[in-house]
Design a protein around this motif. Structure first.
Motif, PDB file in Angstrom:
ATOM      1  N   LEU A  22       0.831  -1.193   0.000  1.00  0.00           N
ATOM      2  CA  LEU A  22       0.000   0.000   0.000  1.00  0.00           C
ATOM      3  C   LEU A  22       0.874   1.254   0.000  1.00  0.00           C
ATOM      4  O   LEU A  22       0.644   2.191  -0.769  1.00  0.00           O
ATOM      5  CB  LEU A  22      -0.930   0.011   1.216  1.00  0.00           C
ATOM      6  N   GLY A  23       1.893   1.272   0.855  1.00  0.00           N
ATOM      7  CA  GLY A  23       2.799   2.419   0.895  1.00  0.00           C
ATOM      8  C   GLY A  23       3.524   2.617  -0.424  1.00  0.00           C
ATOM      9  O   GLY A  23       3.713   3.757  -0.872  1.00  0.00           O
ATOM     10  N   LEU A  24       3.916   1.520  -1.065  1.00  0.00           N
ATOM     11  CA  LEU A  24       4.576   1.593  -2.368  1.00  0.00           C
ATOM     12  C   LEU A  24       3.691   2.313  -3.384  1.00  0.00           C
ATOM     13  O   LEU A  24       4.135   3.231  -4.081  1.00  0.00           O
ATOM     14  CB  LEU A  24       4.925   0.189  -2.862  1.00  0.00           C
ATOM     15  N   VAL A  25       2.431   1.908  -3.449  1.00  0.00           N
ATOM     16  CA  VAL A  25       1.495   2.526  -4.395  1.00  0.00           C
ATOM     17  C   VAL A  25       1.335   4.012  -4.083  1.00  0.00           C
ATOM     18  O   VAL A  25       1.387   4.857  -4.984  1.00  0.00           O
ATOM     19  CB  VAL A  25       0.130   1.795  -4.369  1.00  0.00           C
ATOM     20  N   GLU A  26       1.172   4.351  -2.807  1.00  0.00           N
ATOM     21  CA  GLU A  26       0.999   5.760  -2.440  1.00  0.00           C
ATOM     22  C   GLU A  26       2.261   6.569  -2.722  1.00  0.00           C
ATOM     23  O   GLU A  26       2.186   7.729  -3.139  1.00  0.00           O
ATOM     24  CB  GLU A  26       0.590   5.870  -0.974  1.00  0.00           C
TER      25      GLU A  26
END
Length: 199
Positions: free
Chosen positions: A171-175
């Motif tokens: 999730l952090g990667l996408v954000e």
């Protein structure tokens, strides 16, 4: 045979098949075990195993059956360093209480995504940038309407043992790639993949 790259050293497709069999087993396999699993002739297997050991992708280990005589050789796939690190870090972040996404893991994923965003350069469309970054890092993304389906996981070993932490990193990667918060992520346990919704 076309060479396939696995963990840096270049191996043939047959060697990649042997290495995949060793990794799937998760334990040392003898020549007889590998013959049964792959159907390859023992002499052919010996050549492939020698090449994998020389490349540092596998180890040859003496095993004793408890009887007399020479030890038998077992072959064990070496774990890629990044995979061992991912499992260790996920283990340290996993509180084990079943809570949702760990904020530290999300922050780590965001830092990864921000680095990828800088590496990708000027890709104006955020959705396109996310798809490029996810394909580049091995997630095999596809689109399904407004959602992005992640069909593979480059952190699979860690995801199996610590799914909440690895999902938080994803999730952090996408954000981080998007440059904004508000993405959503829903795991698909049956496939060890995820569905991402973009803000």
């Amino acid at each position: 045979m076309n060479p396939v790259e696995i963990n840096e050293p270049v191996v043939t497709s047959a060697q990649a098949r042997v290495l995949s069999t060793l990794r799937d087993a998760g334990r040392a396999l003898t020549l007889a075990d590998l013959h049964d699993a792959t159907g390859l002739h023992p002499n052919t297997l010996r050549g492939h195993l020698d090449a994998l050991v020389a490349a540092g992708s596998a180890s040859r280990i003496a095993t004793r059956s408890g009887g007399r005589g020479r030890p038998r050789w077992g072959y064990l796939a070496r774990e890629p360093e990044y995979a061992a690190l991912a499992v260790a870090l996920a283990s340290g972040l996993d509180a084990g209480d079943g809570r949702a996404l760990d904020p530290a893991a999300v922050r780590g994923g965001r830092a990864w995504g921000e680095r990828l965003r800088a590496q990708l350069g000027p890709v104006e469309d955020g959705r396109e940038r996310v798809l490029l970054a996810l394909a580049h890092t091995g997630f095999a993304p596809t689109t399904d309407g407004d959602r992005v389906v992640l069909n593979a996981c480059p952190l699979l070993d860690a995801a199996r043992s610590h799914p909440a932490v690895v999902c938080a990193v994803h999730l952090g990667l996408v954000e981080g790639v998007l440059g904004q918060e508000g993405a959503g992520l829903r795991p698909r346990p049956e496939t060890l993949g995820c569905v991402v919704s973009l803000p």
